[in-house]
Design an enzyme around this catalytic site. Structure first.
Site, PDB file in Angstrom:
ATOM      1  N   ASN A 199       0.860  -1.186   0.000  1.00 10.90           N
ATOM      2  CA  ASN A 199       0.000   0.000   0.000  1.00 10.90           C
ATOM      3  C   ASN A 199       0.894   1.233   0.000  1.00 10.90           C
ATOM      4  O   ASN A 199       1.501   1.559   1.025  1.00 10.90           O
ATOM      5  CB  ASN A 199      -0.900  -0.046   1.247  1.00 10.90           C
ATOM      6  N   LYS A 240       0.074   4.267  -0.174  1.00 11.00           N
ATOM      7  CA  LYS A 240      -0.560   5.427   0.475  1.00 11.00           C
ATOM      8  C   LYS A 240      -0.381   6.683  -0.406  1.00 11.00           C
ATOM      9  O   LYS A 240      -0.384   6.565  -1.622  1.00 11.00           O
ATOM     10  CB  LYS A 240      -0.036   5.605   1.896  1.00 11.00           C
ATOM     11  N   HIS A 284      -9.457   0.957   5.321  1.00  7.97           N
ATOM     12  CA  HIS A 284      -8.122   1.092   5.912  1.00  7.97           C
ATOM     13  C   HIS A 284      -8.215   1.983   7.155  1.00  7.97           C
ATOM     14  O   HIS A 284      -9.017   2.924   7.193  1.00  7.97           O
ATOM     15  CB  HIS A 284      -7.160   1.705   4.890  1.00  7.97           C
ATOM     16  N   GLU A 321      -6.573   4.366   8.195  1.00  7.55           N
ATOM     17  CA  GLU A 321      -6.460   5.816   7.946  1.00  7.55           C
ATOM     18  C   GLU A 321      -7.769   6.376   7.389  1.00  7.55           C
ATOM     19  O   GLU A 321      -8.124   7.522   7.656  1.00  7.55           O
ATOM     20  CB  GLU A 321      -5.270   6.080   7.009  1.00  7.55           C
ATOM     21  N   GLU A 329      -4.882  -5.135  10.756  1.00  5.28           N
ATOM     22  CA  GLU A 329      -3.844  -4.123  10.941  1.00  5.28           C
ATOM     23  C   GLU A 329      -4.092  -3.401  12.258  1.00  5.28           C
ATOM     24  O   GLU A 329      -4.891  -2.448  12.308  1.00  5.28           O
ATOM     25  CB  GLU A 329      -3.873  -3.103   9.796  1.00  5.28           C
ATOM     26  N   GLY A 384       2.840   2.211  10.848  1.00  6.32           N
ATOM     27  CA  GLY A 384       3.757   3.337  10.688  1.00  6.32           C
ATOM     28  C   GLY A 384       4.507   3.695  11.959  1.00  6.32           C
ATOM     29  O   GLY A 384       5.121   4.754  12.042  1.00  6.32           O
ATOM     30  N   SER A 441       3.820  -2.206  10.238  1.00  4.85           N
ATOM     31  CA  SER A 441       5.279  -2.255  10.376  1.00  4.85           C
ATOM     32  C   SER A 441       5.872  -3.609   9.987  1.00  4.85           C
ATOM     33  O   SER A 441       6.794  -4.099  10.649  1.00  4.85           O
ATOM     34  CB  SER A 441       5.693  -1.868  11.801  1.00  4.85           C
TER      35      SER A 441
END
Ligand code: 13P
Length: 249
Positions: free
Chosen positions: A10, A12, A95, A97, A167, A173, A213
């Site tokens: 991904n 992003k 996702h 985010e 996730e 991240g 990560s």
């Protein structure tokens, strides 16, 4: 039962057009001889050039998001049929985010999963708890609601053709990865939910990726867990050699 490993990168909101093409080529070259499904997920505006760059290769393409409607007056949005016609095979739905920065609810994510299937795309339904939720001991409650509502608008046949990505938000991240045991525990819980609702055939077929990560040095241990069927990689997917090392793990 053996499920084919699925490794997706991904990207992003990263890369320019030239970077995107170069990264796509480099990923295809570096992962040529592997027996796993390799997917790249570039920004929407680079889907077509990346699809062109990867034509004839083993790497397939996904999108990071879609709108729940198929077309209409939704300025700035991208629909499932658009993505399919641009060469996408996969699309991320929900996702973290999107959930946390853009306020996507479980219900909206369920509508997006249904929209993906209508367009012939394979949705990758993303789920995962925040650090506060984990500390409060409600990981399973949160993930159960995300999975159940995320799949509520499709039938069992479509569920079987859906990918789930676990996730944990606290691992995205941050450089802080779930331990293989933590990942396996939630993956097994998700597969158990699928088994209760849809039976063995579906539960054993659905691929559940881990994301958060994932790096070359932790991928092997994570991927060796029984219910971990691949990885959804963020930061490390922006370097072809790191992504390829994860694919090989
Ligand atoms: P990182 O690998 O950068 O933690 O991102 C994970 C992710 O969000 C993939 O969708």
């Amino acid at each position: 039962m053996s499920r084919r490993t699925l490794i997706a990168g991904n990207w992003k909101m990263n890369t320019t057009l030239d970077d995107a093409r170069d990264l796509a080529w480099a990923v295809a070259e570096a992962t040529e001889d592997v027996e796993v499904d390799v997917v790249v997920i570039p920004p929407a505006c680079f889907l077509v050039p990346v699809a062109e760059a990867l034509a004839g290769s083993h790497v397939t393409i996904g999108a990071q998001n879609l709108h729940a409607e198929d077309k209409g007056a939704f300025t700035g949005e991208v629909s499932g049929p658009m993505l399919a016609s641009a060469g996408c095979a996969w699309v991320l739905c929900g996702h973290s985010e999107r959930r946390h920065i853009f306020g996507e609810t479980n219900e909206l994510v369920g509508d997006k999963v249904a929209a993906a299937h209508r367009a012939g795309l394979t949705p990758i339904l993303c789920v995962g708890e925040t650090l506060d939720q984990r500390d409060d001991g409600v990981t399973e409650v949160v993930v159960k609601a995300q999975v159940e509502t995320g799949l509520a608008k499709i039938d069992a046949g479509a569920v079987e053709r859906t990918v789930i990505a676990y996730e944990p938000v606290w691992a995205i991240g941050t450089g802080r990865t779930a331990t293989p045991e933590q990942a396996q525990a939630v993956h097994a819980f998700i597969r158990g939910l699928l088994r209760e609702t849809y039976g063995d055939g579906v539960a054993d077929a659905v691929r559940i990726q881990y994301g958060g990560s994932v790096k070359p040095d932790n991928a092997t241990q994570l991927m060796s867990q029984e219910d971990v069927d691949g990885a959804l990689v963020g930061g490390a997917s922006l370097k072809a050699e790191d992504f390829a090392a994860i694919v090989r793990a």
